[in-house]
Structure formats: C-alpha cells, structure tokens
Design an enzyme around this catalytic site. Sequence first.
Site, PDB file in Angstrom:
ATOM      1  N   THR A 287       0.835  -1.191   0.000  1.00 60.29           N
ATOM      2  CA  THR A 287       0.000   0.000   0.000  1.00 60.29           C
ATOM      3  C   THR A 287       0.879   1.254   0.000  1.00 60.29           C
ATOM      4  O   THR A 287       2.098   1.166  -0.188  1.00 60.29           O
ATOM      5  CB  THR A 287      -1.037  -0.073   1.154  1.00 60.29           C
ATOM      6  OG1 THR A 287      -1.819   1.101   1.124  1.00 60.29           O
ATOM      7  CG2 THR A 287      -0.399  -0.212   2.510  1.00 60.29           C
ATOM      8  N   LYS A 291       3.457   1.283  -3.965  1.00 58.85           N
ATOM      9  CA  LYS A 291       2.879   0.542  -5.090  1.00 58.85           C
ATOM     10  C   LYS A 291       3.720   0.652  -6.362  1.00 58.85           C
ATOM     11  O   LYS A 291       3.682  -0.227  -7.204  1.00 58.85           O
ATOM     12  CB  LYS A 291       1.453   1.028  -5.363  1.00 58.85           C
ATOM     13  CG  LYS A 291       0.474   0.600  -4.273  1.00 58.85           C
ATOM     14  CD  LYS A 291      -0.949   0.973  -4.607  1.00 58.85           C
ATOM     15  CE  LYS A 291      -1.837   0.618  -3.428  1.00 58.85           C
ATOM     16  NZ  LYS A 291      -3.250   0.887  -3.677  1.00 58.85           N
ATOM     17  N   ASP A 327      -6.236  -3.925  -7.487  1.00 57.14           N
ATOM     18  CA  ASP A 327      -7.037  -2.698  -7.371  1.00 57.14           C
ATOM     19  C   ASP A 327      -7.899  -2.523  -8.611  1.00 57.14           C
ATOM     20  O   ASP A 327      -9.058  -2.110  -8.538  1.00 57.14           O
ATOM     21  CB  ASP A 327      -6.131  -1.464  -7.259  1.00 57.14           C
ATOM     22  CG  ASP A 327      -5.488  -1.341  -5.887  1.00 57.14           C
ATOM     23  OD1 ASP A 327      -6.068  -1.862  -4.914  1.00 57.14           O
ATOM     24  OD2 ASP A 327      -4.415  -0.715  -5.794  1.00 57.14           O
ATOM     25  N   ALA A 354      -5.083  11.946 -11.233  1.00 54.56           N
ATOM     26  CA  ALA A 354      -4.209  11.258 -12.190  1.00 54.56           C
ATOM     27  C   ALA A 354      -3.063  10.576 -11.463  1.00 54.56           C
ATOM     28  O   ALA A 354      -1.975  10.398 -11.993  1.00 54.56           O
ATOM     29  CB  ALA A 354      -3.677  12.256 -13.217  1.00 54.56           C
ATOM     30  N   ASN A 376      -7.183  16.684 -13.726  1.00 60.42           N
ATOM     31  CA  ASN A 376      -6.285  16.665 -12.557  1.00 60.42           C
ATOM     32  C   ASN A 376      -5.828  18.071 -12.222  1.00 60.42           C
ATOM     33  O   ASN A 376      -5.734  18.939 -13.092  1.00 60.42           O
ATOM     34  CB  ASN A 376      -5.061  15.783 -12.855  1.00 60.42           C
ATOM     35  CG  ASN A 376      -4.300  15.432 -11.589  1.00 60.42           C
ATOM     36  OD1 ASN A 376      -4.909  15.062 -10.580  1.00 60.42           O
ATOM     37  ND2 ASN A 376      -2.978  15.565 -11.622  1.00 60.42           N
ATOM     38  N   LYS A 381      -0.060  15.948 -15.617  1.00 57.54           N
ATOM     39  CA  LYS A 381      -0.222  14.543 -15.230  1.00 57.54           C
ATOM     40  C   LYS A 381      -1.474  13.951 -15.866  1.00 57.54           C
ATOM     41  O   LYS A 381      -1.509  12.768 -16.206  1.00 57.54           O
ATOM     42  CB  LYS A 381      -0.315  14.426 -13.703  1.00 57.54           C
ATOM     43  CG  LYS A 381       1.008  14.603 -12.997  1.00 57.54           C
ATOM     44  CD  LYS A 381       0.913  13.971 -11.613  1.00 57.54           C
ATOM     45  CE  LYS A 381       1.775  14.683 -10.611  1.00 57.54           C
ATOM     46  NZ  LYS A 381       1.364  14.412  -9.230  1.00 57.54           N
TER      47      LYS A 381
HETATM   48  P1  ATR Z   1      -2.936   7.688  -5.074  1.00 56.29           P
HETATM   49  O1  ATR Z   1      -2.083   6.469  -5.220  1.00 56.29           O
HETATM   50  O2  ATR Z   1      -3.822   7.648  -3.860  1.00 56.29           O
HETATM   51  O3  ATR Z   1      -3.703   8.026  -6.303  1.00 56.29           O
HETATM   52  P2  ATR Z   1      -1.013   9.743  -5.695  1.00 56.29           P
HETATM   53  O4  ATR Z   1      -0.432   8.898  -6.756  1.00 56.29           O
HETATM   54  O5  ATR Z   1      -0.108  10.505  -4.790  1.00 56.29           O
HETATM   55  O6  ATR Z   1      -1.948   8.888  -4.725  1.00 56.29           O
HETATM   56  O7  ATR Z   1      -2.042  10.763  -6.392  1.00 56.29           O
HETATM   57  C1  ATR Z   1      -2.795  11.665  -5.690  1.00 56.29           C
HETATM   58  C2  ATR Z   1      -3.813  12.287  -6.612  1.00 56.29           C
HETATM   59  O8  ATR Z   1      -4.712  13.070  -5.823  1.00 56.29           O
HETATM   60  C3  ATR Z   1      -3.211  13.241  -7.629  1.00 56.29           C
HETATM   61  O9  ATR Z   1      -4.013  13.227  -8.767  1.00 56.29           O
HETATM   62  C4  ATR Z   1      -3.309  14.582  -6.889  1.00 56.29           C
HETATM   63  O10 ATR Z   1      -3.311  15.710  -7.721  1.00 56.29           O
HETATM   64  P3  ATR Z   1      -1.898  16.334  -8.206  1.00 56.29           P
HETATM   65  O11 ATR Z   1      -1.386  15.422  -9.280  1.00 56.29           O
HETATM   66  O12 ATR Z   1      -2.237  17.682  -8.700  1.00 56.29           O
HETATM   67  O13 ATR Z   1      -1.016  16.350  -6.977  1.00 56.29           O
HETATM   68  C5  ATR Z   1      -4.670  14.422  -6.283  1.00 56.29           C
HETATM   69  N1  ATR Z   1      -4.969  15.294  -5.133  1.00 56.29           N
HETATM   70  C6  ATR Z   1      -4.549  15.122  -3.857  1.00 56.29           C
HETATM   71  N2  ATR Z   1      -5.103  16.051  -3.068  1.00 56.29           N
HETATM   72  C7  ATR Z   1      -5.906  16.815  -3.842  1.00 56.29           C
HETATM   73  C8  ATR Z   1      -6.758  17.926  -3.598  1.00 56.29           C
HETATM   74  N3  ATR Z   1      -6.887  18.434  -2.377  1.00 56.29           N
HETATM   75  N4  ATR Z   1      -7.445  18.444  -4.636  1.00 56.29           N
HETATM   76  C9  ATR Z   1      -7.311  17.929  -5.867  1.00 56.29           C
HETATM   77  N5  ATR Z   1      -6.506  16.874  -6.172  1.00 56.29           N
HETATM   78  C10 ATR Z   1      -5.825  16.331  -5.167  1.00 56.29           C
END
Ligand code: ATR
Length: 502
Positions: A287, A291, A327, A354, A376, A381
């Site tokens: 997790t 990943k 997943d 994304a 996104n 991204k």
């Molecule tokens: P996960 O494996 O949970 O998807 P990640 O790969 O770190 O975690 O991706 C997090 C995603 O949540 C990204 O798309 C991130 O946007 P950014 O690419 O702009 O960072 C998005 N994200 C996290 N917090 C957010 C928020 N408060 N509002 C909008 N998008 C958010």
Amino acid sequence: MTAKTLGRNLEILEKYRKYADMAELRVDYLDPDERLLIRRFPELAGMPVILTIRRDSDGGLFVGGEGARISLMARGLAYAEADRRRNFAYLDIEEDLNVSSLEEAARTFGTRIIRSYHNIKGTDADLPVKIRSMRRSGDEIVKVAVMANSTRDVLELLCAGKECEGYEKVLVSMGHFGIYSRILSEQFGSLFSYCSALSESDAPPAAPGQIEIRELANLYRFRNITRATKIYGVTGYPLKATSSPSFFNTVFELEGSNAVYVPFPADSITDLIEISKELNVEGISVTVPYKEAIIPFLDFESDEVRVIGACNTLTSTPQGWLGTNTDARGFSDSLLTFLSKSNFKRQRVTVIGAGGAARSVVFELHRLGAKVLILNRTIHKARRLAAPYKFAWGGLDEQGIEKMEKYRDIIIQTTSAGMEGINPDNLSDDPVAMYNFCGREEVMDLVYKPKVTAFLKRASNAGCNILNGFDMLIRQARYQYTQFTGKEFPEHFLSRVQFGES
Ligand code: ATR
C-alpha cells in the site's frame, strides 16, 4: 501487569486469564507501599509469574537506587516455599547487575533467571555477540529488547536470532517498526512474547509497540503460530491504521488455515524484501507509498502491473516474486455491479485525479470500452495519463469542468481530497466544487472513510446514485486472497469477515 496495586493487577489477570500463559509483574509500576507485598503475588496469580523491577534508564519506572531495587528483588524471593507455584517462576535481572547472592537464591528456589538487555534508543550493531556474551549459565533465558528506528533494525535483530539458534531467548524489536517481532516471535527465535491489557486504562503498555493481549490471542491467533505457519502481511508507511489484518486473519481462522497476516510497517522497501525472504513470507499486500517503488523488486509481473505501473500484491513463487494488481479488477467489479452492467461500452466517464489510484481506474475503463475524460489539479499529469489511451484530459479549472458536460454518465473521484486523516480541513474538500450535478450521473468516490465525502454528499443531494470505495476495497482483497493462496475466496464467510467499517 502494570497497574498500581496488586489487587488491581489480580483483577486484570482474572479478566484475561484465558489468553495468558504467564504473567510479568512489573513491580516498578506498583505504588511504593504495594511493592512491599509482592511475595504472595505468584500464589494469588495462579500461573507462572516473572518478577521484574525495571529501572527508568531501561524504560521502566523505578527511580530509586540499586540497593533499594535489589532489596525488593530479595523480598520477592524470600522464604522460598516447597511448592514452587508459590514462588516467582522467573526473575528478570539486567545483564549489568551483578548480585551473586540473588542469583544463588533464585537458583536454589527454582526461579529461572531471565538475563535482560534493553536499549530504549536504538538497536545495537553487535547483537549476536551481545546475545552470546550475556548468558552466564546454560539455564538462563536471554532477553534482548531494543528499539527499532527503522526496518533495517528489525532485520538486524531477526538475523541475530538466526545466528544464535539454540539459545533460549526472547528477542523484541520495540516500537511501531518492530510490531511483527511480537507476533512472529517463533520465527524470531523467541520463547515467548510480552503483551499488555491495553484496553484497561490503568494498565499502560510496559514497552512501546506492545500489542493488546486479546488482539494477539484472537486476531493473530498467537498460540497457533509455529514454524509451519504461512506468513502474509501488508506493507506501507506509516501504516498506522490498516484493516487488512482483520480481514485476512478472520478468513484464515474461519477456514482453519495455518496462516497469519501481519502488519509490516517499513521505511525501506529494500529491507522489507530482505525480511520477507528471511521469514519466508508467502504474500504481501502493498500500500501507500510503495505501489510503484516495489516494481524493481519483482521477478515477474502481470500485464496490469506493466501497463498501470503500480503493484499492490506480491506473491512468493518458486520463480521469485510475482507482482499483480488487484485494485484494477476490484474497482471495475465494484462499479459494474453497482450499475448492473457487464462493461462500460457507450459510457462517457470523467475521472478526477491522475495519481496511482487513477491509473488502475483508467486502465479498467479503457479495457471495458469507456470514453474517458481525465481531470487533474496538475494538468500535465492528466495529459500524460490520457495519452496512451487517447483519452481527453484537462485541469480542475473552469475549462476542465466545462468538458465534463460531455463525459458525465459516470463520474469517478480518485484523489485523496475528502479522505479522513489527510488533514483537518480536508473533510470539506470537493475537488470539483464548481461542477453542478444534473442528478443523472452515476457517481463513485474511491474514498471510503468517511463513508460519504463532501463530493458524494453534493452528488447525492442533486439526486445522483452514489457509491464509495468500501466495496472496491473488499473486492480487491478477495482477489488478493486468491492470488496469495491459489484458492477461490470462500464467499460464504464474507458476512462474518470484518474489514474496518462497512
Ligand atoms: P494515489 O495512489 O492515492 O492516487 P497519488 O499517486 O499521490 O496517490 O495521487 C494523488 C492524486 O490526488 C493526484 O491526482 C493529486 O493531484 P496532483 O497530481 O495535482 O497532486 C490528487 N490530489 C490530492 N489532493 C488533492 C486535492 N486536495 N485536490 C485535488 N486533487 C488532489
């Protein structure tokens, strides 16, 4: 036993008696007057008792001088009874304490010595040497409890235990990183494991990382763990709260499998892989945040892992580590069941986010025929994720939101916005606050804590059907079970399996 009075300790012991094989009386936790009355405790306890008076420098509460401490130990051993059950079964003596009269008395009365070493700050470099040099005679049990500040520290202790096979010993990696050293004590070469009655507010844990006694006995079925037990677990960081052990251990218990599933918090995936090899771990759920980081360690991988670039399931095979991704299937099964559909053909779908989670979602949407728009916060991204599939993309801005008009049969929220425990203001986060639901969209949020995010609430208020990520979580775990064990998931157990909240 860490209550302040002997009477309270006996009450607690009574309540948890069926889970314990022996008790450790921590005299340093007792009120000063109570300390004078310890001699009768073994008889009252009715099970083997360890007498321990731990100094503050070793993580205990005893702050008096060594003379006072030794007198108390002597008081515990005084007037040996012919019936050994009335004497302390064990006396914990630190490796640097040299009082031969005490040791002599203990031996004469049949009280075994636990020769202990504690390091509450870290893990020593020369543990095998330490273990070998501590024991002064063959009938002593060596106890080494050292703080693990990293996964490497736990690895050091595990390897030290292997080097000193044959010694009667107890090895503990204290703290969060070492939690599994307390469950897999058999594998660490330990004679027993210390735990505490954490749910009693006046019985604090005697050392950092101790597990609650019923959890050790019931959830991890500690007494059943042998060298033949198959080991599974979940890794991540910080991995503070995970419901996977509850899910897998309940299934293993219901089906009568000799298997256990433990948390493997890890600050280094490299060290965790080494530990897994040492422990012969059969399967690992991966997790956040590993990943992607796990991929270089795979010996082979499924198509999903290759295309998605994320792996959440590691299975040990004769050919090495196999990486799969459950997943993706967990997501599509959950959403298709919710929609009573068999694929996403002719569906126009917006995916918000994304990141890693979005990659699995988009892979499945493509595989099952959807037309997708990816939005996104960081726009490039979105573009990068959309490109190989030739999907539409945009930012979480006015232009992006406008594009949603053409992709709104289904809307899927994949970001951590609105998730509990991210930050205190996060709960009100709605990544598409500017979008007005028309009420006909099918809306899914991968978040499941809270059950209804601000985003889902708004969709529901507009009349949309809503689905959170809980069902997906269970479905991916069922696939993981099959991957780990090679067996179909026993569906008839599902209603009895707990996975956090439902
Ligand atoms: P996960 O494996 O949970 O998807 P990640 O790969 O770190 O975690 O991706 C997090 C995603 O949540 C990204 O798309 C991130 O946007 P950014 O690419 O702009 O960072 C998005 N994200 C996290 N917090 C957010 C928020 N408060 N509002 C909008 N998008 C958010």
